[in-house]
Design an enzyme around this catalytic site. Sequence first.
Site, PDB file in Angstrom:
ATOM      1  N   CYS A  56     -46.409 -17.088 -28.772  1.00 33.99           N
ATOM      2  CA  CYS A  56     -45.938 -17.923 -27.550  1.00 33.99           C
ATOM      3  C   CYS A  56     -47.223 -18.600 -26.923  1.00 33.99           C
ATOM      4  CB  CYS A  56     -45.148 -16.823 -26.322  1.00 33.99           C
ATOM      5  SG  CYS A  56     -43.679 -16.137 -27.274  1.00 33.99           S
ATOM      6  N   HIS A  85     -47.234 -18.384 -16.795  1.00 35.28           N
ATOM      7  CA  HIS A  85     -46.473 -17.879 -17.975  1.00 35.28           C
ATOM      8  C   HIS A  85     -44.925 -17.563 -17.379  1.00 35.28           C
ATOM      9  CE1 HIS A  85     -45.595 -16.814 -22.086  1.00 35.28           C
ATOM     10  NE2 HIS A  85     -45.174 -15.806 -21.565  1.00 35.28           N
ATOM     11  N   GLU A 119     -49.320 -10.567 -14.951  1.00 30.39           N
ATOM     12  CA  GLU A 119     -49.925 -12.144 -14.712  1.00 30.39           C
ATOM     13  C   GLU A 119     -50.457 -12.160 -13.218  1.00 30.39           C
ATOM     14  OE1 GLU A 119     -48.630 -16.667 -15.472  1.00 30.39           O
ATOM     15  OE2 GLU A 119     -47.086 -15.080 -15.532  1.00 30.39           O
ATOM     16  N   LYS A 139     -40.229 -21.715 -16.732  1.00 28.90           N
ATOM     17  CA  LYS A 139     -39.268 -21.174 -17.458  1.00 28.90           C
ATOM     18  C   LYS A 139     -37.835 -20.574 -16.612  1.00 28.90           C
ATOM     19  CE  LYS A 139     -42.671 -18.870 -20.694  1.00 28.90           C
ATOM     20  NZ  LYS A 139     -43.827 -19.543 -19.932  1.00 28.90           N
ATOM     21  N   HIS A 152     -37.339 -19.933 -22.250  1.00 28.57           N
ATOM     22  CA  HIS A 152     -38.739 -19.708 -22.908  1.00 28.57           C
ATOM     23  C   HIS A 152     -38.680 -19.934 -24.413  1.00 28.57           C
ATOM     24  CE1 HIS A 152     -42.267 -17.870 -24.617  1.00 28.57           C
ATOM     25  NE2 HIS A 152     -42.234 -16.679 -23.820  1.00 28.57           N
ATOM     26  N   PHE A 203     -46.782 -12.268 -27.797  1.00 27.36           N
ATOM     27  CA  PHE A 203     -46.818 -11.131 -28.483  1.00 27.36           C
ATOM     28  C   PHE A 203     -47.784 -11.093 -29.424  1.00 27.36           C
ATOM     29  CE2 PHE A 203     -41.988 -10.419 -28.658  1.00 27.36           C
ATOM     30  CZ  PHE A 203     -41.823 -10.131 -27.222  1.00 27.36           C
TER      31      PHE A 203
END
Length: 424
Positions: free
Chosen positions: A170, A310, A321, A342, A347, A406
Amino acid sequence: MREARRVVITGIGVVAPGGISRKQFWDLLTAGRTATRTISLFDATPFRSRVAAECDFDPIVAGLSRRQIRQWDRTTQFAMVAGKEAIADSGISGQSDPHRTGVMVGTACGSTMSLDSEYALVSDEGKSWLVDEFHGSPYLYDYFTPSSMAAELAWTAEAEGPVGIVSTGCTSGLDVVGHAVDLIRDGEADVMVAGASDAAISPITVACFDAIKATTARNDSPETASRPFDRTRNGFVLGEGSAIFVLEELEHARRRDAHIYAEVSGHASRCNAFSMTGLRDDGMEMADAITAALGEARFNPAEIDYVNAHGSATKQNDRHETAAFKRSLGDHAYRAPISSIKSMIGHSLGAICALELAACALTIENSVIPPTANLHEPDPECDLDYVPIVAREAQVDTVLSVASGFGGFQSAIVLNKPERRRTV
């Protein structure tokens, strides 16, 4: 010491949920509209999470031939349409040396949709262990090798310089731009067509995220399902899309009087070496990436006018975050406006950070900060200025964008107006 070559964005192309162009994308974001809905690309009835942010994409209307539609996976189609828009926007055609022009494409999942459908075909919907390859598409090789997407875009861009793929989950959309910038700085190219694309709204992808309960199960309210930093958030909404940029060495762009959206002045990536999916609460790895990116860009934390988060809307990520911003930006974390797009476009895995980077460049261009939609009940643990619900007009000269993926990947990138950069 000789000053490093500087790199700027001179073209932007977008395929996104709610907008198949740069303008439509920006209109959606600044209006605070959401493009999340019940999945329509396949029957999602058996799945836990049945919402997504799909692109209303008609390849014929987008200018693709029937032969191209047959040959290219949806991911490649997105990249080609966004790439053509970016190239046209930049006016670079015929104004760069092909041997000094390259292409880099980021993706997390490659040709997932075509591979999924082709496996169903050759295995008789999964009934046959020994598959019948004679029923497969003649383009299966291209689906298996994501580099075919970069090659297609290189032919369109007439690029004969460095061409390749970046796949870091990502964070791919940030890392691919950072890699392309380094190629220009190092003198390997003067122009790079770079960005990311993913179209992975397929049964296999939905099943994988269902298994770890990363996606939201708020199926009765798809328009408000993505709720970054909200107390009621319960997972992300899967998306799809592409953003492609034309990146140029600054003097190369100035010589041809190109329009400059922003300079890419700093990029850094870290890995937490901790967990495939887990994040530590202190946000140390993301904070380290932010600090390194700011150092490369030669900006102090207090000079950041906007942070593109993010903001995936998972409990874990939003806390992580928030801690990273406090650790890296200090007291300025409480003053800097922060938002997550997002909340509006979902996403899109490897593509989302490129789409977010497009939003950052357009924020600098238009002096408008996109909001975090659906943020009605702020989580007390996420106590920063996350620009809820409504876009905000503001002078924005310097932007920080971050990504988490990830595998423990954490990335950060800095954009700015070229005149704001300290060069000594």
